[in-house]
Motif scaffolding. Structure first.
Motif, PDB file in Angstrom:
ATOM      1  N   GLN A 159       0.833  -1.203   0.000  1.00 34.94           N
ATOM      2  CA  GLN A 159       0.000   0.000   0.000  1.00 34.94           C
ATOM      3  C   GLN A 159       0.872   1.259   0.000  1.00 34.94           C
ATOM      4  OE1 GLN A 159      -3.651   0.371   2.583  1.00 34.94           O
ATOM      5  NE2 GLN A 159      -2.434   1.940   3.605  1.00 34.94           N
ATOM      6  N   SER A 160       1.826   1.303   0.906  1.00 37.24           N
ATOM      7  CA  SER A 160       2.717   2.445   1.001  1.00 37.24           C
ATOM      8  C   SER A 160       3.552   2.604  -0.265  1.00 37.24           C
ATOM      9  CB  SER A 160       3.627   2.299   2.223  1.00 37.24           C
ATOM     10  OG  SER A 160       4.516   3.386   2.325  1.00 37.24           O
ATOM     11  N   ALA A 161       4.022   1.483  -0.816  1.00 32.75           N
ATOM     12  CA  ALA A 161       4.855   1.538  -2.012  1.00 32.75           C
ATOM     13  C   ALA A 161       4.086   2.096  -3.204  1.00 32.75           C
ATOM     14  CB  ALA A 161       5.388   0.148  -2.332  1.00 32.75           C
ATOM     15  N   LEU A 162       2.811   1.729  -3.333  1.00 36.34           N
ATOM     16  CA  LEU A 162       2.005   2.257  -4.434  1.00 36.34           C
ATOM     17  C   LEU A 162       1.842   3.770  -4.326  1.00 36.34           C
ATOM     18  CD1 LEU A 162      -0.716  -0.524  -4.720  1.00 36.34           C
ATOM     19  CD2 LEU A 162       0.889   0.157  -6.516  1.00 36.34           C
ATOM     20  N   VAL A 163       1.635   4.247  -3.101  1.00 30.85           N
ATOM     21  CA  VAL A 163       1.514   5.692  -2.894  1.00 30.85           C
ATOM     22  C   VAL A 163       2.824   6.382  -3.264  1.00 30.85           C
ATOM     23  CG1 VAL A 163       1.147   7.497  -1.166  1.00 30.85           C
ATOM     24  CG2 VAL A 163      -0.247   5.427  -1.108  1.00 30.85           C
ATOM     25  N   ARG A 164       3.956   5.815  -2.860  1.00 31.61           N
ATOM     26  CA  ARG A 164       5.263   6.416  -3.129  1.00 31.61           C
ATOM     27  C   ARG A 164       5.570   6.434  -4.624  1.00 31.61           C
ATOM     28  NH1 ARG A 164       6.342   9.440   1.140  1.00 31.61           N
ATOM     29  NH2 ARG A 164       5.916   8.287   3.055  1.00 31.61           N
ATOM     30  N   VAL A 165       5.276   5.321  -5.293  1.00 25.62           N
ATOM     31  CA  VAL A 165       5.542   5.248  -6.729  1.00 25.62           C
ATOM     32  C   VAL A 165       4.684   6.254  -7.490  1.00 25.62           C
ATOM     33  CG1 VAL A 165       5.276   3.754  -8.753  1.00 25.62           C
ATOM     34  CG2 VAL A 165       6.353   2.866  -6.690  1.00 25.62           C
ATOM     35  N   ALA A 166       3.418   6.372  -7.107  1.00 29.47           N
ATOM     36  CA  ALA A 166       2.539   7.352  -7.761  1.00 29.47           C
ATOM     37  C   ALA A 166       3.021   8.779  -7.504  1.00 29.47           C
ATOM     38  CB  ALA A 166       1.104   7.175  -7.257  1.00 29.47           C
ATOM     39  N   GLU A 167       3.477   9.044  -6.295  1.00 27.83           N
ATOM     40  CA  GLU A 167       3.984  10.372  -5.960  1.00 27.83           C
ATOM     41  C   GLU A 167       5.229  10.694  -6.791  1.00 27.83           C
ATOM     42  OE1 GLU A 167       4.348  14.013  -3.674  1.00 27.83           O
ATOM     43  OE2 GLU A 167       2.735  12.670  -4.292  1.00 27.83           O
ATOM     44  N   GLN A 168       6.117   9.736  -6.934  1.00 30.40           N
ATOM     45  CA  GLN A 168       7.321   9.953  -7.740  1.00 30.40           C
ATOM     46  C   GLN A 168       6.989  10.131  -9.219  1.00 30.40           C
ATOM     47  OE1 GLN A 168       9.838   6.607  -6.864  1.00 30.40           O
ATOM     48  NE2 GLN A 168      10.091   7.178  -4.700  1.00 30.40           N
ATOM     49  N   ALA A 169       5.871   9.561  -9.669  1.00 29.64           N
ATOM     50  CA  ALA A 169       5.462   9.701 -11.066  1.00 29.64           C
ATOM     51  C   ALA A 169       4.725  11.011 -11.322  1.00 29.64           C
ATOM     52  CB  ALA A 169       4.579   8.521 -11.470  1.00 29.64           C
ATOM     53  N   GLY A 170       4.624  11.859 -10.291  1.00 24.84           N
ATOM     54  CA  GLY A 170       3.973  13.152 -10.457  1.00 24.84           C
ATOM     55  C   GLY A 170       2.466  13.110 -10.367  1.00 24.84           C
ATOM     56  N   ALA A 171       1.933  12.286  -9.494  1.00 22.80           N
ATOM     57  CA  ALA A 171       0.482  12.166  -9.348  1.00 22.80           C
ATOM     58  C   ALA A 171      -0.147  13.502  -8.967  1.00 22.80           C
ATOM     59  CB  ALA A 171       0.146  11.118  -8.288  1.00 22.80           C
ATOM     60  N   LEU A 172      -1.327  13.734  -9.516  1.00 19.08           N
ATOM     61  CA  LEU A 172      -2.088  14.934  -9.180  1.00 19.08           C
ATOM     62  C   LEU A 172      -2.538  14.870  -7.731  1.00 19.08           C
ATOM     63  CD1 LEU A 172      -3.645  17.527 -10.184  1.00 19.08           C
ATOM     64  CD2 LEU A 172      -5.557  15.958 -10.697  1.00 19.08           C
ATOM     65  N   HIS A 173      -2.449  15.985  -7.020  1.00 11.56           N
ATOM     66  CA  HIS A 173      -2.915  16.052  -5.630  1.00 11.56           C
ATOM     67  C   HIS A 173      -4.299  16.687  -5.585  1.00 11.56           C
ATOM     68  CE1 HIS A 173       1.456  15.984  -3.868  1.00 11.56           C
ATOM     69  NE2 HIS A 173       1.054  14.807  -4.337  1.00 11.56           N
ATOM     70  N   LEU A 174      -5.243  15.963  -5.041  1.00 11.00           N
ATOM     71  CA  LEU A 174      -6.594  16.481  -4.818  1.00 11.00           C
ATOM     72  C   LEU A 174      -6.784  16.647  -3.319  1.00 11.00           C
ATOM     73  CD1 LEU A 174      -8.602  14.212  -7.301  1.00 11.00           C
ATOM     74  CD2 LEU A 174      -7.749  16.520  -7.688  1.00 11.00           C
ATOM     75  N   VAL A 175      -7.023  17.869  -2.892  1.00 11.29           N
ATOM     76  CA  VAL A 175      -7.098  18.162  -1.464  1.00 11.29           C
ATOM     77  C   VAL A 175      -8.461  17.762  -0.910  1.00 11.29           C
ATOM     78  CG1 VAL A 175      -6.923  19.971   0.298  1.00 11.29           C
ATOM     79  CG2 VAL A 175      -5.463  20.057  -1.741  1.00 11.29           C
ATOM     80  N   LEU A 176      -8.444  17.066   0.198  1.00 10.55           N
ATOM     81  CA  LEU A 176      -9.681  16.667   0.870  1.00 10.55           C
ATOM     82  C   LEU A 176     -10.475  17.906   1.253  1.00 10.55           C
ATOM     83  CD1 LEU A 176     -11.168  14.141   2.109  1.00 10.55           C
ATOM     84  CD2 LEU A 176     -10.037  14.717   4.255  1.00 10.55           C
ATOM     85  N   PRO A 177     -11.753  17.999   0.836  1.00  4.05           N
ATOM     86  CA  PRO A 177     -12.547  19.194   1.140  1.00  4.05           C
ATOM     87  C   PRO A 177     -12.685  19.430   2.642  1.00  4.05           C
ATOM     88  CG  PRO A 177     -13.616  17.880  -0.550  1.00  4.05           C
ATOM     89  CD  PRO A 177     -12.485  17.053  -0.011  1.00  4.05           C
ATOM     90  N   GLU A 178     -12.791  20.683   2.997  1.00  4.54           N
ATOM     91  CA  GLU A 178     -12.949  21.046   4.409  1.00  4.54           C
ATOM     92  C   GLU A 178     -14.264  20.469   4.948  1.00  4.54           C
ATOM     93  OE1 GLU A 178     -13.061  25.095   7.177  1.00  4.54           O
ATOM     94  OE2 GLU A 178     -12.714  25.222   5.017  1.00  4.54           O
ATOM     95  N   GLY A 179     -14.220  19.941   6.122  1.00  2.00           N
ATOM     96  CA  GLY A 179     -15.403  19.350   6.746  1.00  2.00           C
ATOM     97  C   GLY A 179     -15.548  17.858   6.510  1.00  2.00           C
ATOM     98  N   SER A 180     -14.714  17.291   5.617  1.00  2.00           N
ATOM     99  CA  SER A 180     -14.829  15.854   5.327  1.00  2.00           C
ATOM    100  C   SER A 180     -14.482  15.004   6.538  1.00  2.00           C
ATOM    101  CB  SER A 180     -13.921  15.482   4.153  1.00  2.00           C
ATOM    102  OG  SER A 180     -14.332  16.130   2.971  1.00  2.00           O
ATOM    103  N   GLU A 181     -13.503  15.439   7.328  1.00  2.00           N
ATOM    104  CA  GLU A 181     -13.118  14.667   8.511  1.00  2.00           C
ATOM    105  C   GLU A 181     -14.221  14.680   9.560  1.00  2.00           C
ATOM    106  OE1 GLU A 181      -8.575  14.907   9.340  1.00  2.00           O
ATOM    107  OE2 GLU A 181      -9.123  16.783   8.359  1.00  2.00           O
ATOM    108  N   ARG A 182     -14.955  15.792   9.654  1.00  2.00           N
ATOM    109  CA  ARG A 182     -16.099  15.826  10.585  1.00  2.00           C
ATOM    110  C   ARG A 182     -17.223  14.921  10.094  1.00  2.00           C
ATOM    111  NH1 ARG A 182     -14.905  21.311  10.318  1.00  2.00           N
ATOM    112  NH2 ARG A 182     -16.697  21.689   8.966  1.00  2.00           N
ATOM    113  N   ALA A 183     -17.257  14.672   8.782  1.00  2.00           N
ATOM    114  CA  ALA A 183     -18.273  13.782   8.216  1.00  2.00           C
ATOM    115  C   ALA A 183     -17.858  12.321   8.266  1.00  2.00           C
ATOM    116  CB  ALA A 183     -18.568  14.190   6.773  1.00  2.00           C
TER     117      ALA A 183
END
Length: 391
Positions: A159-183
């Protein structure tokens, strides 16, 4: 093709004998909840990464297979790569993740590598990506990323390796909307934490409702009824069945001239339907939720027409059926004219039925239908004016 990737590897912190993925959640298990979300997002294949296959996980996987998708279990990235089509998009959900359907659907859209991220210091157990940013548990990956991870040494965390490989490949970052953690969005490492996340999701289903009947009738009923329904694993289809039975009995009472009792039972059936909508959304039973949402409109409309018909046959007052038909027409026009959430005091089919209810109990249903018609006319006028003001 969209393929879902689910992890069922970590044990619960407060239940060492159970995998987090097999803990109860939303009337089933967490892994079943993940699978429903992926299927609703368009996944045609689900791959489950598991180091072991205990009986409770096997049972959950057999139920997932009934959703009509191909389900494969793997132990490594190499096995996962062998199961994937080379052109597949992979939607990965973290082990122990609780996420809303909206966020899962957002990452399921066409596109390249993308990571849902959260910024800030309070990222807790989330996978750090560098700086002040962490992975928020959902990733959209190209199938090639799984192949790349399969080429790494075997002592990696997939799981961690997939995240790292995608990050190194320049994956787009989508920011979690505000209030999502409260939901409720976030990782749960144990049964207690998962229960807290579940209650947050229940509260979020009714949060932000402005209309008075939603806020004061449907939301309290849902908050009261949903927890025991979820704990007992009651499906939305069962609530839909109860709604139909109540609506049929209400119709029979109205046609037999019991206006007060029939209207009361029709209101109860409408509340049942509203609870079923929320339950269906929580459990991922979207088709049932859509039908029940239609029922929230249809039951009050049909009940009002039957009440007007009964009064006409009983007392010979043509005005009763004419007023009921007029109310139905105003209601349908008003529903059609609304292009945004209702303001606090705007009417709706359940609101009109609730206006009629006390007068029906007092034997003065004609007055109630008349008052509801005026309310519906005012709502229609406001909706049309609001429509005219839009660019």
């Amino acid at each position: 093709m969209l393929a879902g990737l689910i992890f069922a590897q970590d044990e619960a912190e407060d239940r060492p004998d159970r995998l987090i993925a097999t803990l109860p959640f939303a009337g089933a298990t967490l892994i079943e909840h993940h699978a429903r979300q992926l299927v609703n997002a368009g996944a045609a294949q689900i791959i489950v990464v598991a180091n072991q296959l205990p009986p409770d996980l096997l049972g959950a996987l057999s139920r997932v297979a009934r959703l009509g998708v191909a389900v494969d279990t793997v132990r490594s990235a190499g096995e996962a790569a062998a199961k994937l089509h080379p052109l597949s998009r992979v939607l990965m959900l973290a082990d122990g993740l609780v996420a809303t359907d909206k966020m899962v659907a957002a990452l399921a859209k066409e596109g390249g590598d993308a990571l849902l991220v959260v910024t800030g210091d309070g990222t807790g157990d989330l996978e750090r990506l560098g700086g002040n940013m962490a992975w928020a548990g959902i990733a959209r990956l190209q199938a090639q990323r799984v192949v790349e991870v399969a080429a790494l040494p075997r002592d990696y965390n997939m799981q961690s390796a997939l995240v790292r490989v995608a990050e190194q490949a320049g994956a787009l970052h989508l920011v979690l909307p505000e209030g999502s953690e409260r939901a409720g969005h976030g990782l749960a490492r144990g049964e207690l934490a998962l229960g807290i996340r579940g209650r947050q999701m229940l509260s979020a289903l009714f949060a932000g409702r402005r209309n008075w009947i939603d806020r004061w009738i449907f939301a309290p009923a849902g908050c009261l009824a949903l927890p025991p329904l979820v704990d007992r694993g009651i499906a939305a289809t069962a609530v839909a069945g109860g709604t139909v039975i109540l609506a049929v009995i209400a119709a029979a009472l109205l046609l037999r001239g019991f206006g007060g009792a029939g209207t009361m039972l029709a209101m109860v059936a409408t509340v049942f339907a509203s609870v079923g909508v929320a339950l269906g959304m929580l459990r991922g039973e979207r088709r049932v939720a859509r039908w029940l949402r239609m029922g929230v409109t249809a039951v009050p409309l049909v009940s009002t027409l039957l009440l007007g018909w009964s009064l006409w046959g009983e007392r010979g007052h043509e005005g009763s059926i004419v007023a009921a038909v007029f109310l139905a027409i105003l209601t349908l026009l008003g529903e059609r004219a609304m292009t945004q959430p209702r303001d606090t005091w705007w009417g709706s089919p359940p609101a009109y039925l609730l206006v009629i209810l006390p007068t029906a109990l007092l034997g003065l249903a004609e007055l109630g239908i008349g008052a509801a018609s005026l309310y519906a006319a005012a709502t229609l006028a406001l909706a049309i004016e609001d429509l005219r003001e839009q660019p």
